[in-house]
Design a protein around this motif. Structure first.
Motif, short mmCIF file in Angstrom:
data_model
loop_
_atom_site.label_atom_id
_atom_site.label_comp_id
_atom_site.label_asym_id
_atom_site.label_seq_id
_atom_site.Cartn_x
_atom_site.Cartn_y
_atom_site.Cartn_z
N THR A 57 8.33 3.97 -4.79
CA THR A 57 9.45 4.36 -5.63
C THR A 57 9.00 4.84 -6.99
N TRP A 84 18.86 -2.20 -5.60
CA TRP A 84 17.72 -1.82 -4.78
C TRP A 84 17.94 -2.15 -3.31
N THR A 88 16.63 0.08 -0.10
CA THR A 88 15.72 -0.34 0.97
C THR A 88 16.42 -0.34 2.33
N ILE A 98 8.96 1.35 2.43
CA ILE A 98 9.10 1.61 1.01
C ILE A 98 8.59 0.42 0.20
N VAL A 99 7.80 0.73 -0.84
CA VAL A 99 7.35 -0.27 -1.80
C VAL A 99 7.82 0.17 -3.19
N VAL A 100 8.01 -0.80 -4.07
CA VAL A 100 8.45 -0.49 -5.43
C VAL A 100 7.24 -0.51 -6.36
N ALA A 166 11.29 -7.99 -5.72
CA ALA A 166 11.11 -6.85 -4.81
C ALA A 166 11.29 -7.29 -3.36
N PHE A 171 12.17 -4.75 -0.18
CA PHE A 171 11.01 -3.86 -0.16
C PHE A 171 9.95 -4.40 0.79
N ASP A 172 9.16 -3.48 1.35
CA ASP A 172 8.06 -3.86 2.22
C ASP A 172 6.86 -4.37 1.43
N VAL A 174 4.82 -4.05 -2.89
CA VAL A 174 4.85 -3.51 -4.25
C VAL A 174 3.55 -2.74 -4.51
#
Length: 366
Positions: A57, A84, A88, A98-100, A166, A171-172, A174
């Motif tokens: 992201t 968020w 996701t 997706i990672v943040v 996260a 999210f998967d 970070v």
């Protein structure tokens, strides 16, 4: 002899199983809703690009003091986490990962963007010769103050909490932003870190905060869901170091003991030339970093499809990240696969605004 890997083959980065070896690099778009909450449009934007093997992201601040640009999202409040979750969920429903990117800008900020009475913080009270994006457009960054020694554990704790948030947001994993002249990079560099305590002076001391952050994040969510972004020789945001090769070899060696999901490296100057030297007449040795880091390797900066394919096929990297091409090509993976022309982007809509120049770029099928 085994077949050489293709850009379109699956790959595993730690606990992240990717459908292909194309990543969407982080792109600041300045479209957060009030409260620094991701807007509903962000869910559409990222889902449109979910064919990327991995989405990283836009940079997302870990605290109110970590903000440096107008209308960038955070991941420190309950409202932001809820915002968020919509992003996701949309990406996962479209089959993506997706990672943040966790961000503290440090000295690259302006007092108008920070809580009342606050000024930007930095390793040392040295103002960067650069600008940031405010309600008045691009303005010179404000004079920072040096962080006190007793404040640094709080910075580490902010990263740890942001990583936990996260995972709560779906999210998967970070990516810790330690590149492009922001806070962690400022601590690394001799040009911006003039401290005389345990966080300044020697390479080991200048790398201390970064190592502590990475240890805290990996302890919180697992190393297999944690990556990091580095930019060893970029001059972005007025960052500099007298001798980056030994500095980043030390960083890579310390990271090598953590078992990270990936290391994401910007080669050369961010958004500029790829052949920036380590020192006068001396090329930077990225391969040395990769050997020491002992982690899946993502490369970024100035790649086209042909160069990306060669880089993966020869084993020089596991994944190639594309930034600006993803702005105007939500179906970039398919365009690269079919070797089709890329749509141009409208620079006037990069920063701020609504759907125009954000979610209205058509895919090929349209």
């Amino acid at each position: 002899m085994p077949d050489r890997p293709s850009l379109f083959d699956p790959v595993r980065l730690g606990e992240l199983q990717l459908a292909n070896r194309i990543a969407m690099a982080p792109l600041t778009r300045n479209r957060a809703a009030p409260g620094r909450v991701p807007s509903p449009l962000a869910a559409t934007y990222y889902a449109q690009r979910a064919s990327a093997g991995l989405i990283v992201t836009e940079a997302t601040q870990i605290s109110p003091l970590g903000q440096g640009y107008l209308d960038t999202p955070g991941i420190y409040s309950a409202e932001q986490v809820e915002g968020w979750k919509a992003v996701t969920r949309a990406v996962h429903e479209a089959g993506g990962r997706i990672v943040v990117q966790l961000w503290h800008v440090g000295r690259i900020s302006h007092v108008s963007l920070l809580p009342e009475g606050e000024v930007p913080v930095a390793p040392s009270a040295i103002r960067a010769n650069t600008k940031t994006f405010t309600a008045n457009g691009f303005e010179d960054v404000s004079e920072p103050r040096a962080l006190r020694l007793d404040e640094l554990p709080g910075i580490v704790a902010d990263y740890r909490r942001a990583a936990a948030n996260a995972i709560e947001a779906g999210f998967d994993g970070v990516e810790v932003h330690a590149a492009n002249g922001y806070l962690l990079d400022q601590f690394l560099r001799s040009g911006s870190n003039h401290r005389t305590d345990a966080y300044g002076g020697s390479i080991e001391n200048r790398a201390r905060l970064l190592v502590e952050v990475m240890q805290a994040v990996t302890a919180e969510i697992g190393a297999g869901r944690t990556g990091i972004r580095l930019s060893p020789v970029t001059p972005a945001n007025d960052v500099s170091d007298a001798d980056p090769q030994p500095l980043f070899e030390h960083v890579a060696e310390r990271l090598g003991g953590l078992g990270l999901a990936f290391v994401h490296v910007i080669e050369g100057a961010t958004g500029g030339p790829r052949d920036v030297p380590a020192r006068e007449g001396e090329a930077f040795d990225y391969a040395a970093l990769r050997r020491l880091a002992k982690a899946p390797w993502i490369v970024n900066n100035g790649y086209d499809g042909a160069l990306a394919e060669r880089t993966v096929a020869t084993g020089e990297a596991d994944v190639v990240a594309f930034g600006r091409p993803f702005i105007s090509n939500p179906d970039l993976v398919e365009r690269l696969r079919r070797e089709l022309p890329l749509a141009p982007s409208d620079r006037a809509t990069y920063y701020g605004g609504g759907a125009r120049g954000y979610t209205d770029y058509p895919a090929l099928a349209a």
